[in-house]
Scaffold this motif. Structure first.
Motif, short mmCIF file in Angstrom:
data_model
loop_
_atom_site.label_atom_id
_atom_site.label_comp_id
_atom_site.label_asym_id
_atom_site.label_seq_id
_atom_site.Cartn_x
_atom_site.Cartn_y
_atom_site.Cartn_z
N MET A 77 0.82 -1.20 0.00
CA MET A 77 0.00 0.00 0.00
C MET A 77 0.86 1.26 0.00
N THR A 78 1.99 1.24 0.76
CA THR A 78 2.85 2.42 0.78
C THR A 78 3.50 2.67 -0.58
N TRP A 79 3.79 1.61 -1.32
CA TRP A 79 4.31 1.79 -2.68
C TRP A 79 3.27 2.47 -3.56
N VAL A 80 2.03 2.07 -3.43
CA VAL A 80 0.96 2.70 -4.22
C VAL A 80 0.85 4.18 -3.87
N LEU A 81 0.91 4.49 -2.56
CA LEU A 81 0.85 5.88 -2.14
C LEU A 81 2.03 6.68 -2.68
N ALA A 82 3.22 6.08 -2.69
CA ALA A 82 4.41 6.77 -3.18
C ALA A 82 4.29 7.12 -4.66
N ILE A 83 3.90 6.14 -5.47
CA ILE A 83 3.75 6.37 -6.91
C ILE A 83 2.63 7.37 -7.17
N LEU A 84 1.53 7.25 -6.42
CA LEU A 84 0.41 8.17 -6.58
C LEU A 84 0.82 9.60 -6.22
N ALA A 85 1.56 9.76 -5.12
CA ALA A 85 1.98 11.09 -4.69
C ALA A 85 2.88 11.75 -5.72
N LEU A 86 3.84 11.00 -6.27
CA LEU A 86 4.74 11.55 -7.27
C LEU A 86 3.98 11.91 -8.55
N SER A 87 3.05 11.06 -8.96
CA SER A 87 2.26 11.34 -10.15
C SER A 87 1.40 12.59 -9.96
N VAL A 88 0.80 12.73 -8.78
CA VAL A 88 -0.05 13.90 -8.52
C VAL A 88 0.77 15.18 -8.58
N LEU A 89 2.00 15.16 -8.07
CA LEU A 89 2.84 16.36 -8.10
C LEU A 89 3.18 16.76 -9.54
N ILE A 90 3.40 15.77 -10.40
CA ILE A 90 3.67 16.07 -11.81
C ILE A 90 2.41 16.59 -12.49
N ILE A 91 1.25 16.01 -12.16
CA ILE A 91 -0.02 16.49 -12.72
C ILE A 91 -0.26 17.94 -12.29
N ILE A 92 0.05 18.26 -11.04
CA ILE A 92 -0.10 19.64 -10.56
C ILE A 92 0.79 20.58 -11.37
N HIS A 93 2.01 20.14 -11.66
CA HIS A 93 2.93 20.95 -12.47
C HIS A 93 2.32 21.24 -13.85
N GLU A 94 1.81 20.20 -14.49
CA GLU A 94 1.23 20.38 -15.82
C GLU A 94 -0.06 21.20 -15.77
N PHE A 95 -0.82 21.04 -14.70
CA PHE A 95 -2.03 21.86 -14.58
C PHE A 95 -1.67 23.33 -14.46
N GLY A 96 -0.54 23.64 -13.82
CA GLY A 96 -0.09 25.02 -13.75
C GLY A 96 0.17 25.59 -15.13
N HIS A 97 0.81 24.82 -16.00
CA HIS A 97 1.01 25.26 -17.39
C HIS A 97 -0.33 25.48 -18.08
N PHE A 98 -1.24 24.52 -17.90
CA PHE A 98 -2.56 24.60 -18.55
C PHE A 98 -3.33 25.84 -18.09
N ALA A 99 -3.41 26.04 -16.77
CA ALA A 99 -4.20 27.16 -16.24
C ALA A 99 -3.62 28.50 -16.67
N CYS A 100 -2.30 28.65 -16.62
CA CYS A 100 -1.69 29.93 -16.99
C CYS A 100 -1.77 30.18 -18.49
N ALA A 101 -1.69 29.11 -19.29
CA ALA A 101 -1.85 29.28 -20.73
C ALA A 101 -3.27 29.73 -21.07
N LYS A 102 -4.26 29.13 -20.42
CA LYS A 102 -5.64 29.55 -20.63
C LYS A 102 -5.85 30.99 -20.16
N LEU A 103 -5.23 31.32 -19.03
CA LEU A 103 -5.35 32.68 -18.52
C LEU A 103 -4.76 33.69 -19.49
N GLY A 104 -3.73 33.30 -20.22
CA GLY A 104 -3.12 34.17 -21.22
C GLY A 104 -3.79 34.12 -22.57
N GLY A 105 -4.92 33.39 -22.67
CA GLY A 105 -5.67 33.35 -23.92
C GLY A 105 -5.10 32.42 -24.97
N MET A 106 -4.35 31.40 -24.57
CA MET A 106 -3.73 30.49 -25.54
C MET A 106 -4.60 29.27 -25.80
#
Length: 437
Positions: free
Chosen positions: A1-30
């Motif tokens: 279970m802790t391995w699942v949490l570790a992989i999930l946590a790392l994946s979520v942090l990368i998704i958050i990074h990409e969501f930042g690009h997405f949100a700011c690009a939309k905010l800039g009208g792209m």
């Protein structure tokens, strides 16, 4: 279970990074035509479309990516005239957007990571308080560890090194400093194990790391009011960034050594924090989020920081850089980055081994020190021999002892058998895994 949490946590942090690009690009009208919320590579499932953006799941279930139209090199010549297709009404392609919008879109990923780290730390500070370190304990051993060969175990709290007390908020730093100052020597390390104080002579390595053991701080949480939690939580990522940059400079200047860790190493480290509890998992995830944001801001080709350098050049020179040159630099950087990640991943999954003779020498030296100490103690405790021995005819002399008498069971310095050196690899302090997108 802790391995699942570790992989999930790392994946979520990368998704958050990409969501930042997405949100700011939309905010800039792209125009963002695709957001792979789970995975990279070919699309295997289309979820839905929202405001011109197709949300999908990709084949390799790790991380995420955002595609901003007009940003990738292969899109510069999609038609015979070298023009990009027109974006949906109300949106612009990346290259047609104003400079401020492009700067915001590129910086959006690291900004999201820093904000996520702040929120995680604020939540911990406001709920359980600030952890104040009071000591240090052994959390893991590396292959060939002289500390493990001498008898130390995971969970031992280190109390003193050669008689120097190391308890307190700087315990971890003190242990590292004292052992580095005695490389190649034998030191007595006093530990507390299940309420009992034990002392072990450890033959330190001649080169760092001295004990080949991972150390973790022991501390207690001090409650704080919400206002202070917010202030300290906002400061926390920047304090950690300063520490990471200082450590990175030490590596570059040759003052320190470290093993490069990839995604597997980071997942192992997150698993270790999950094993210690939910609070440690949250705080370590905040640290990884901070390092992920910081690493992507480094001025290296293919990273967000490398792209920002070209945009700042355009800001100062008031003209865009050479497109072909920029493309080639980013392409070369991407190839080098993927090669580095691949090499680090291979090192992560390859079992860490040590040469047989080196392991045997470490074990032999540790055992020899124990035997010398065991022999010295009974000799000092033996009574002096009588001045005159009785005549041989009257009393037969006792046979000479073949070995020193055993120590009494309650002798505090009685040596213990050295446990086998664990085969597990190290738990590194990894650098962040940059998003290849």
């Amino acid at each position: 279970m802790t391995w699942v949490l570790a992989i999930l946590a790392l994946s979520v942090l990368i998704i958050i990074h990409e969501f930042g690009h997405f949100a700011c690009a939309k905010l800039g009208g792209m125009h963002v035509d695709r957001f792979s919320v789970i995975g990279i590579g070919p699309v295997i499932l289309k979820l839905f479309t929202w405001k011109g953006t197709e949300f999908v799941i990709s084949a390799i279930p790790f991380g995420a990516y955002v595609h901003i139209v007009g940003m990738e090199p292969e899109e510069y010549a999609l038609d015979e005239e070298g023009n990009l297709p027109p974006p949906p009404s109300g949106y612009r392609n990346f290259r047609d957007s104003p400079l401020w919008a492009r700067l915001l879109a590129i910086a959006g990923g690291p900004i999201a990571n820093y904000l996520a780290a702040m929120l995680l730390v604020i939540a911990v500070f406001a709920s359980v308080g600030l952890k104040e370190p009071i000591g240090v304990q052994v959390s893991d051993f590396r292959v060939g560890s002289p500390a493990a060969a001498a008898g130390l175990e995971v969970g031992d709290e280190i109390l003193a090194v050669d008689g120097v007390d190391v308890r307190g908020p700087d315990a971890r730093a003190q242990v590292i400093e004292l052992t580095l100052a005695r490389l190649g020597e034998t030191v007595d390390v006093t530990v507390e194990r299940e309420g009992e104080e034990l002392s072990f002579p450890i033959a330190l390595n001649s080169e760092a790391p001295a004990m080949q053991a991972d150390l973790a701080e022991i501390g207690s949480y001090v409650p704080m009011n919400p206002g202070k939690a917010v202030v300290l939580g906002v400061e926390w990522p920047f304090t950690q960034t300063a520490r990471q940059l200082k450590g990175l400079w030490s590596l570059i200047s040759g003052k320190a050594e470290a093993k490069v860790g990839g995604p597997v190493a980071i997942a192992k480290a997150i698993k270790g924090s999950a094993d210690r509890g939910a609070v440690d998992l949250i705080m370590f995830s905040a640290l990884i989020s901070t390092v992920l944001g910081m690493f992507n801001l480094l001025p290296l080709p293919a990273l967000d920081g490398g792209r920002l350098i070209f945009l700042f050049y355009e800001l100062v020179a008031r003209r865009p850089p050479n497109k072909l040159l920029e493309e080639r630099i980013h392409m070369g950087g991407m190839i080098a980055l993927l090669a580095l990640i691949g090499w680090a991943t291979v090192n992560d999954v390859r079992p860490e081994t040590t040469r047989v003779w080196e392991q045997a020498a470490t074990d032999f030296e540790a055992e020899a020190i124990k035997l010398e100490k065991a022999d010295a103690e009974p000799e000092a405790a033996q009574p002096e021999a009588p001045e005159a021995a009785p005549p041989a005819a009257e009393v037969a002399p006792p046979p000479a002892p073949e070995a020193a008498p055993p120590l009494p069971e309650d002798q505090p310095d009685a040596p213990e058998a050295a446990p086998p050196v664990p085969e597990g690899g190290p738990v590194p302090t990894p650098p962040a895994v940059p998003d290849p997108g």
